[in-house]
Enzyme design. Sequence first.
Site, short mmCIF file in Angstrom:
data_model
loop_
_atom_site.label_atom_id
_atom_site.label_comp_id
_atom_site.label_asym_id
_atom_site.label_seq_id
_atom_site.Cartn_x
_atom_site.Cartn_y
_atom_site.Cartn_z
N LYS A 262 42.89 36.78 49.64
CA LYS A 262 43.90 36.22 48.74
C LYS A 262 44.91 37.27 48.30
O LYS A 262 45.95 36.95 47.78
CB LYS A 262 43.23 35.55 47.54
CG LYS A 262 42.47 36.47 46.63
CD LYS A 262 41.87 35.66 45.48
CE LYS A 262 41.08 36.55 44.56
NZ LYS A 262 40.43 35.82 43.48
N ARG A 263 44.62 38.53 48.54
CA ARG A 263 45.60 39.57 48.21
C ARG A 263 46.81 39.47 49.13
O ARG A 263 47.90 39.86 48.78
CB ARG A 263 45.00 40.97 48.37
CG ARG A 263 44.16 41.38 47.21
CD ARG A 263 43.84 42.85 47.28
NE ARG A 263 44.85 43.61 46.55
CZ ARG A 263 44.62 44.77 45.96
NH1 ARG A 263 43.44 45.32 46.04
NH2 ARG A 263 45.57 45.39 45.31
#
Length: 512
Positions: A262-263
């Site tokens: 998700k980064r």
Amino acid sequence: MTVVRTRVAPSPTGDPHVGTAYIALFNLCFARQHGGQFILRIEDTDQVRSTPESEAQILASLKWLGLNWDEGPDVGGPYAPYRQSERSEVYRVHTQQLIDNGHAFHCFCSTGRLDTLRAEQMANKQTPGYDGHCTHLSADEVARRLAAGESSVVRMKVPRPAVDAPAEERLCVVNDLLRGTIEIPWEQVDMQVLMKADGLPTYHLANVVDDHLMAITHVLRGEEWISSAPKHKLLYDYFGWEMPVLCHMPLLRNPDKSKLSKRKNPTSITYYQRMGYLPEAVLNYLGRMGWSMPDEREQFTLVDMIANFDVSRVSLGGPIFDVEKLSWLNGQWLKALPLPEFVAAFQRWAQPEFLSRVASQIQTRISTLSEAVDWAGFFFAGNVKLTENSFDGLKLSPEQIKAALQLALWELELQSQWDHSVIHDVLQRLNSAMGIKMRDFMAPFFISIAGTPSAPPIMEAMAIMGPDMTRARLRDAIAILGGVSKKETKLLEKQLAAFRRGDSLTEIEEQS
Ligand code: GLU
């Protein structure tokens, strides 16, 4: 003939992940192809991180995609309950059985001892792991310490063959449907904790016991679980059960080939729903992750996929989850819809529940309903159209703006809960650490999220839009501001560490 039964077993510890949908899809196709059943089991043994909200979102997202299960916590089934937190007694009985048969043991080692052991092993470049200390305790001593109420965990025994033992004794051999035989030396397999001090099982025990009791025949799961396979194989042997067929699917990757995270990429199914991707297109795209139709056609439905499914067509090279390709495919789907279906999809996308949360934010700000478009358009837009001039005229320097946005982004990534109070807490702490007036500090957030400094309360808006959408906007804003160079990242990481220690960050401007 045995009925094929597969399952997806998500842990409800965060947003519903596209990786969960990918694994669910392949398990569903495999089961259906064999006329079998597909089960949903909730693995919520981590009581600290599991939440009912996350479970509800996972179920809703998988349903939205059309991945329907035959048995699960919501629909029940012959092997209920399907939520591990409701099965504690089953695990307790099975753990006791392993202890009674000499396959597991109570371990009383303190965290201090384990930490020291680990540090020593690391210093000696050994694989860290339990050293078998408590396997030598006599039955009497164990009984006495338990009766005295001493805290303990239960660990599984693992073979520790001599270094010069023949290969078949030194290696654990696991069969994988796609990978053939996988050999892992026993010395790399830790004496895994099966039951924690609080009497609750760990993933490994609960997973094996449930797969067996729920008559699962095939386990299709992510390749990150390969290293757990020897522990599972041993547990099946200890119980005298047949092991399901294992099939470790390739991990989804970011376009830079790193593990999908998700980064770097929105990973939440709710994000794709909110952005206006069609569930059929998302499934179609996930179906193309490492797999293809025999005729290589790009657009296909779930029904097509099931009809043509063959797991041996899964290729092991890490499939890239590329949002741009997904968008292209979604466009193909949208264009191909007959108009009435397109209209229906459009209406579904507006989601009454989302709409009412948005409406509640603008009611007091407008004098005609049509002004809603000006005030609330940003909730619905995929992204806001920013330019490098969008941040002109703010009180903060460009460095301060980037620092505020990036530090907030990193800190927000850590949050497993997502609501107004969590967001408020992060931003307020950051604001006071940076020593900036709240109003000035918030202005870049208004611009990043809503595209304008005059918008409804922005933290509430972030809460409504959800974590992935919020993070995507913050990332876009940082990119518009020129992105963060390697040098800036280093400095900001130092700031982040200082912030997490509770230090003041008022020197950001001078240092940069
Ligand atoms: N609960 C595990 C997960 O979150 C399941 C792994 C498995 O399928 O064995 O992915």
